[in-house]
Design a protein around this motif. Structure first.
Motif: not given
Ligand code: ATP
Ligand code: MG
Length: 442
Positions: A25, A117, A114, A30, A32, A22, A110
């Motif tokens: 993101l 996603v 990314r 984003y 979440t 979370q 991370k």
């Protein structure tokens, strides 16, 4: 970096991993939602417009793969990204086959997240799922209420109109159609949801106690009244009082109810003092109050006070198109409860359910599914359904009366359908031999 408006649903039984993903993101802008189980995830899916699912595979109870299958079936537009700590080739392969577009192995950076996603979003058709309960031609999912019939849409339309005001609502419908659920939806979907919702079954409280229960009493008002006590009206203040089976209230109680509705004040049993109350009243009944009025058992003036807004919840047989959705809901509920997995139903068995007349309405359907889930292995088949449902004879709705031959033909076809065209089995049920059946079929 631009602002991403996509909603991502994160599912993992490990809260630390959830929070880590979370954070990553969110720093990528984003939005979440988090769920620690498949059940929770499905609740969120029903409620929110989700653009990407990121799920763990191995979870206790219903596992991530089942969720992936569920989402592929019910929300084909949502891309799925699987995160797994157990990169077993099998699991990953199976996930790919069931429509997952990509997977990530824990631990990941991370940057890896990314990229995964972005890749998942690229693979998806750009379309948001609309979750407007009032949208026509779509299934309704309104709080706990579901359906796709015009009838259920009409009901949710009225709920929308009354949920934020205190107009008295009167709900009618056969037993098991969902009257109480409608009452709860009015309360919990509206702006008074934080205030109490109090349900009173007027038929379950002895007549001589109902007044005291509804309006409260003062110390010494009657033997056993050792204290001042609030009634349901005081308890429901600012919220909703649901008077179920209102037809069972005595004439004396009806008169007092009428006063409360008119003056918005109550008097406790044994007291003269009036108290202001601000309560929305919802009443329900499955008996015909007009008939009670004719017999002098229900006050006509109270009837008109109660029926400012009326909601009729139609019987299930008049909205057979809702059977499949409701079945799915109960399959999910009981599959998780009894089998720790999602249970399916064969198309033939569903057809049998859709042909049945459901005198006990949704409650009966729920019981049938509950039992069938216990009895079946992975999928409910016709054999898992109760006899009276498999072989019910439905009488023609047409005015025309049928000949014996026509009825015989209909019945034979019905038994055949119920047995999946198994002629030996059908012959056995019809108590004729197979040869006779074949001849009749010709
Ligand atoms: N539209 C719906 N979607 C999902 N579940 C429903 C729906 N309508 C009813 N149910 C479920 O069916 C069951 C019966 O509903 P409910 O208790 O509200 O019926 P009722 O009309 O009050 O019945 P009774 O007259 O016997 O008191 C409940 O478990 C309820 O959650
Ligand atoms: Mg009820």
């Amino acid at each position: 970096m631009g602002l991403n408006k996509e909603n991502i649903l994160l599912v993992d039984d490990d809260i630390h991993i959830l929070e880590l993903i979370q954070r990553h993101l969110q720093s990528l802008n984003y939005h979440t939602y988090k769920a620690v189980s498949v059940i929770e995830a499905i609740e969120i899916l029903k409620d929110k417009s989700i653009d990407l699912l990121i799920t763990d595979l191995k979870m206790p109870g219903v596992d991530g793969l089942e969720l992936v299958k569920y989402v592929s079936e019910h929300y084909p537009d949502i891309p799925k990204l699987v995160v797994t700590g157990y990169p077993s080739i099998d699991g990953a392969l199976e996930a790919m086959k069931s429509g997952v577009m990509d997977y990530l192995t824990k631990p990941f950076t991370k940057e890896e997240l990314r990229k995964a996603v972005i890749k998942s979003f690229k693979l998806k058709p750009k379309k948001k799922l609309l979750k407007d309960p009032l949208k026509r031609d779509e299934a309704v999912s309104y709080g706990e209420m579901i359906g796709k019939s015009e009838a259920i849409k009409k009901v949710t339309d009225v709920i929308e109109r009354v949920k934020n005001n205190k107009a008295t609502v009167f709900i009618t419908g056969e037993s098991g159609t969902g009257k109480e659920l409608v009452a709860r939806s009015i309360h919990y979907m509206g702006k008074f949801a934080r205030a109490p919702f109090i349900a009173v079954n007027c038929g379950a409280i002895p007549e001589n106690l109902l007044e005291a229960e509804l309006f409260g009493y003062t110390k010494g008002a009657f033997t056993g009244a050792n204290d001042n006590r609030n009634g349901f009206f005081q308890a429901a203040n600012n919220g909703t009082l649901f008077l179920d089976e209102i037809g069972n209230a005595s004439l004396a109680t009806q008169l007092r109810l009428l006063r409360v509705l008119q003056e918005k004040e109550v008097t406790r049993v044994g007291s003269q003092k009036v108290e202001k109350v601000d309560v929305r009243v919802i009443a329900a009944t499955n008996i015909d109050l007009k008939e009670l009025i004719n017999k002098g058992k229900f006050r006509e003036d109270l009837y008109y006070r109660l029926t400012v807004v009326q909601i009729h919840v139609p019987p299930l047989r008049e909205r057979i198109e809702d059977v499949s959705l409701l079945t799915e809901k109960f399959l999910f509920k009981y599959g998780v409860e009894y089998k720790d997995r999602l249970i399916k139903i064969s198309p033939e068995a569903l057809q049998v359910l859709e042909r049945y007349s459901w005198p006990g309405n949704i409650r009966e359907l729920e019981n049938v599914i509950q039992r069938a889930v216990i009895m079946c292995d992975k999928e409910i088949e016709i054999k898992d359904l109760p006899e009276h449902i498999k072989y019910q004879i439905d009488f023609p709705k047409e005015d025309r009366l049928f000949t014996l031959k026509e009825i015989e033909k209909k019945h034979i076809l019905k038994v055949l359908a119920a047995t999946n065209n198994n002629k030996s089995q059908a012959a056995k049920i019809l108590q004729i031999d197979r040869k006779t059946l074949s001849e009749k079929l010709k």
